[in-house]
Enzyme design. Sequence first.
Site, short mmCIF file in Angstrom:
data_model
loop_
_atom_site.label_atom_id
_atom_site.label_comp_id
_atom_site.label_asym_id
_atom_site.label_seq_id
_atom_site.Cartn_x
_atom_site.Cartn_y
_atom_site.Cartn_z
N GLY A 339 -30.78 38.06 -13.73
CA GLY A 339 -29.75 37.14 -13.01
C GLY A 339 -28.56 37.23 -14.46
O GLY A 339 -28.23 38.71 -14.80
N SER A 340 -27.25 36.09 -13.59
CA SER A 340 -25.95 36.30 -14.30
C SER A 340 -26.05 36.16 -15.49
O SER A 340 -24.61 36.94 -16.19
CB SER A 340 -24.73 35.55 -13.52
OG SER A 340 -25.06 35.73 -12.07
#
Length: 752
Positions: A339-340
């Site tokens: 993810g981020s």
Amino acid sequence: MSKRKQQLLRYVLKKRYIPSQNRRRVGQSLILLTVFIFFIFLINFAIIIGTDKKFGVDLSEGARKVHQTEVTVQAKRGTIYDRTGLPIAKDSTTYTVYAIIDKEYVSALKEILYVEPRQFNQVAQIFNKHLGLETDYVLQQLNQPKLKQVYFGTLGKNISYSTMTAIQQEMEAAGIKGIAFNTNPGRLYPNGNFASSFIGLANLVEDENDGSQRLEGQRGMEYALNSILAGQDGKIVYEKDSRGRIVPGTENVKEARVDGQDIYTTISADLQRSLETNMDIFFGKTKGRYVNATLVAAKTGEILATTQRPTYNPDTKEGVDDKDILQRSLLYQENFEPGSTMKVMTVAAAIDNGTFSPNEYYNRSEIKIVDATIRDWDVNADDLFAPLSLTHAQGFALSSNVGMVIQEQKMGDERWLNYLEKFRFGYPTRFGMEGEEAGLLPEDNVVSVAMTSFGQGILATQTQMLRGFGAIANDGIMLEPKFITALYDGNTDSVRLSQPEVVGKPVSAKAAADTRQYMIGVGTDPQFGTLRASDGPLIQVDGYNIAVKSGTAQIGKEDGTGYMEGPNATINSVVAMIPAEDPEFIMYVTVQQPESWTSAYWKDIFNPTLKEAMQLKDSLNLTTPAPTLAAVSKETEYKLGKIIGKQPGVTAGILRQQLVQPIILGNGAEIKKVSVEIGSNLSANQQILLLTDRFTMVPDMYGWTKENVDIFSDWTGIEIEYSGSGTKVVSQNVAIGSDLEKTKKIRINLGD
């Protein structure tokens, strides 16, 4: 008279002799029989002398069994310590309880020495109290007919000395006889739940040959380093007298005992205890399916503390066989889409590439890549958190997916994939543990490649993420994750001490430093920061700026048909670096599928852990491995085995367990050449090259010794031109990943 009787009579009377003749005939027959038997004896004697066997039985071995006995002398398993010398796992004696129920077992004075049936219920209650045994099960065992003694399964084994003593005292107070204990070698984990999934377990196993028991690693560090910890059992032969008793002073050492080596880990007991406590609070609030947290020393790559939930207690064995508890390490044995938090590497790559414009505005409503539409998290939720028009610096603080895709598109797919290669994604760290996952680079299509810029469409392990974060924290210099500070061999009073291992420089020092400054904004920007609360940064330690980045990733379905659905079908994560200007520590936490969630929960685990890390910084001896071994001056030898033709990744892991620093050239399936002679002694922290059978791209030579660059030149035929006066490579003029066959010359700058 019948016909047959007449025939028999005629035969008997056919040749009748007088008594003297009969005696002569008997004598002759006896002489012939004696000669025949004598010859049989001579033949057998010759066979025995010549073969030392009779009827397939080794006669000498049989004699030895009668007059000699062989005793196995168990090697001491090495102790696992924290970085200061506090024992984490050590040898101990454990006990197995059994009950005598033979009613004939009495003393010479007719004293009852067995458990009486009227005492069964009381015994069951005591076992339930101290061992957790079900009373019905105990009664079932005690009431078995035709048995002289009974045991009580798994819970009746591996009993500690204190528990054994408590049981004995209660039995004695109750007047119960017949409860006894066998002693067994055991493994003690005095700190209880303490990096349990990482340290692992060692249990008793039985030798199939002689029935002896020994400790063997089953999981975690105990398993991965079993060959170092276990040592080698000894064999002693004793003479026995006619009654089978050992004759004192007749021992003959057949095989000398070699005790296992002690391992000094990188773990700090103080920081580990703090992390365990803070994790209990965090896990209790989030009720995540799986949660993991790790603290790393930024300048050495050392793992200072790591834990996961749910977990087990290696000392009491509570949870060891629980099917609801993940028996693998989330740190290195699980792939996931990060993810981020991957955006940290994306921004650093874009800055290094010269394509990141922090003050340039863009519209983040959506971006189309071929047939895919990518939107930001708040746009997808139809509840805008911030304006649609932002600068790229603001977009990073907001964790804008669109902004990251734009950065990837500016770099170009080929260039971005090259940065992923430089960060070593898709390659396991091979840091010395077993069962490590490799991660997975994106599929060969533009949508998948674009999605990796915000951490989807790519698989990684937490050790790979920590390796990448380390490059950002350490001014572009990427270090190998480490969990061993020293190996101590008590047999030779010698030691191998660890030093940091450089594995590349994917981005420049400026790119790394600038990225950390943008990460500060994630926690401090009052309008766009995803880790800022109304009263200030969520993650904070008084007096320090902290570089942070949050991430929320979808979880792929096990059948590969897409992503799980639901409000909690995510992996939430945060990375923090403190102090942001020159990080000493990196902390990374992930929580999968939390039942309850608010970003404020991050405070419960990050803030107290980072605060204590900064307070203990000077006492951790990060530049002096295993200070308790400072008086040991001799280095333990380690000779390189026959590794030609072996798998390079597996070999690299084994070498790192011995604190050797391997450099794998290429991504082939087997080792073709090695830069040192087979059988030579390898010093601790010695850097060696392993050439695989598929080597096509120019490697990242940052940190290589000049000697190894010369060997590389000899192997490839590439001309090397040196500048600078140092001993290690600090830069190269040919890009990492360039075609090796087309490269004729490389200019290398040396420094220290």
